[in-house]
Design an enzyme around this catalytic site. Structure first.
Site, PDB file in Angstrom:
ATOM      1  N   SER A  65      37.532  55.088  39.339  1.00 27.59           N
ATOM      2  CA  SER A  65      36.626  54.491  40.095  1.00 27.59           C
ATOM      3  C   SER A  65      35.834  55.403  40.868  1.00 27.59           C
ATOM      4  O   SER A  65      35.105  56.053  40.350  1.00 27.59           O
ATOM      5  CB  SER A  65      37.361  53.480  41.200  1.00 27.59           C
ATOM      6  OG  SER A  65      36.759  52.565  41.773  1.00 27.59           O
ATOM      7  N   ASP A 162      35.993  44.367  34.178  1.00 27.58           N
ATOM      8  CA  ASP A 162      36.082  44.698  35.430  1.00 27.58           C
ATOM      9  C   ASP A 162      34.871  43.984  36.280  1.00 27.58           C
ATOM     10  O   ASP A 162      33.879  43.940  36.161  1.00 27.58           O
ATOM     11  CB  ASP A 162      35.382  46.349  35.095  1.00 27.58           C
ATOM     12  CG  ASP A 162      35.691  47.155  36.314  1.00 27.58           C
ATOM     13  OD1 ASP A 162      35.550  46.517  37.603  1.00 27.58           O
ATOM     14  OD2 ASP A 162      35.664  48.406  36.444  1.00 27.58           O
ATOM     15  N   HIS A 192      39.628  46.419  36.403  1.00 30.68           N
ATOM     16  CA  HIS A 192      39.062  47.591  37.084  1.00 30.68           C
ATOM     17  C   HIS A 192      40.097  48.603  37.089  1.00 30.68           C
ATOM     18  O   HIS A 192      40.073  49.785  37.071  1.00 30.68           O
ATOM     19  CB  HIS A 192      38.576  47.245  38.276  1.00 30.68           C
ATOM     20  CG  HIS A 192      38.147  48.389  39.126  1.00 30.68           C
ATOM     21  ND1 HIS A 192      36.856  49.170  38.688  1.00 30.68           N
ATOM     22  CD2 HIS A 192      38.543  48.974  40.187  1.00 30.68           C
ATOM     23  CE1 HIS A 192      36.624  50.120  39.680  1.00 30.68           C
ATOM     24  NE2 HIS A 192      37.697  50.202  40.614  1.00 30.68           N
TER      25      HIS A 192
END
Length: 218
Positions: A65, A162, A192
């Site tokens: 991320s 995601d 995600h």
């Protein structure tokens, strides 16, 4: 750093006799500091400190991320310490681009409040809050507006499901890095966090392949 991904990758790397270091950014997890006072620049310094003071030689960096964004920034700043990169649901520039995609009226409303709140199912109170100072500082670290001067092998893994960071950001990163050795792996049902058993297996296989490749090049 105590998440399933980080711990599973450490177990794998150590089983092969490789060193492995995982850490939390300032204000996250076990690290001291206040999360609300953090910034992309602060967290970039955390990564550079690890590379400069805690490890020896070029590293395979793995970032998830926003950690994927920070991984890119660190690789640009320390090419001599970067052997390869593995991005998981890489969120390069995502916070800034998302805010700038709002209408002018909505942006002004948040600017008057002094912070931007975003619904998020992973946070305890259901929202993420970004101060205007955080957003302005983050703009200084955006990487997708020009070629990215990274020449090491790059692997980008992203889930098509995601809902937090769209997979096309990984495609943009792949298009802009200068390295000739770039692979993007899209997981059809990946979300995600990419924390399912098969997601982690894919990360392990990817790192294993990079270790083999880098060992062969030595």
């Amino acid at each position: 750093m105590n998440g399933q991904k980080a711990e599973s990758l450490e177990e794998f790397c150590r089983s092969l006799g490789h060193s492995y270091l995982r850490f939390d950014y300032t204000g996250h997890g076990a690290s001291e500091g206040v999360l609300a006072e953090g910034s992309i620049g602060t967290w970039k310094k955390d990564v550079l400190f690890v590379l400069d003071e805690l490890v020896e030689g070029p590293q395979i960096m793995v970032g998830s991320s926003v950690g994927g964004w920070l991984m890119l920034l660190a690789a640009i700043a320390r090419p001599e310490k970067t052997a390869a990169l593995v991005g998981i649901s890489t969120a390069a520039d995502h916070i800034v681009m998302s805010f700038n995609s709002l209408s002018l009226e909505v942006r002004k409303e948040f600017e008057e409040k002094g912070e931007w709140t975003v619904p998020n199912k992973h946070s305890e109170d259901g929202v993420l809050k970004f101060s205007m100072n955080f957003l302005r500082e983050a703009e200084n670290h955006c990487v997708l507006q020009s070629p990215i001067p990274i020449t090491c092998p790059v692997r980008l893994i992203h889930g098509l499901k995601d809902e937090d960071v769209p997979w096309h950001i990984s495609m943009q990163v792949a298009e802009r890095v200068l390295s000739p050795d770039v692979d993007v792996i899209l997981r059809r049902h990946g979300q995600h966090r990419m924390s399912e058993k098969d997601d982690i297996k894919l990360m392990v296989y990817t790192i294993d392949d990079l270790i083999d490749k880098l060992t062969t090049l030595v």
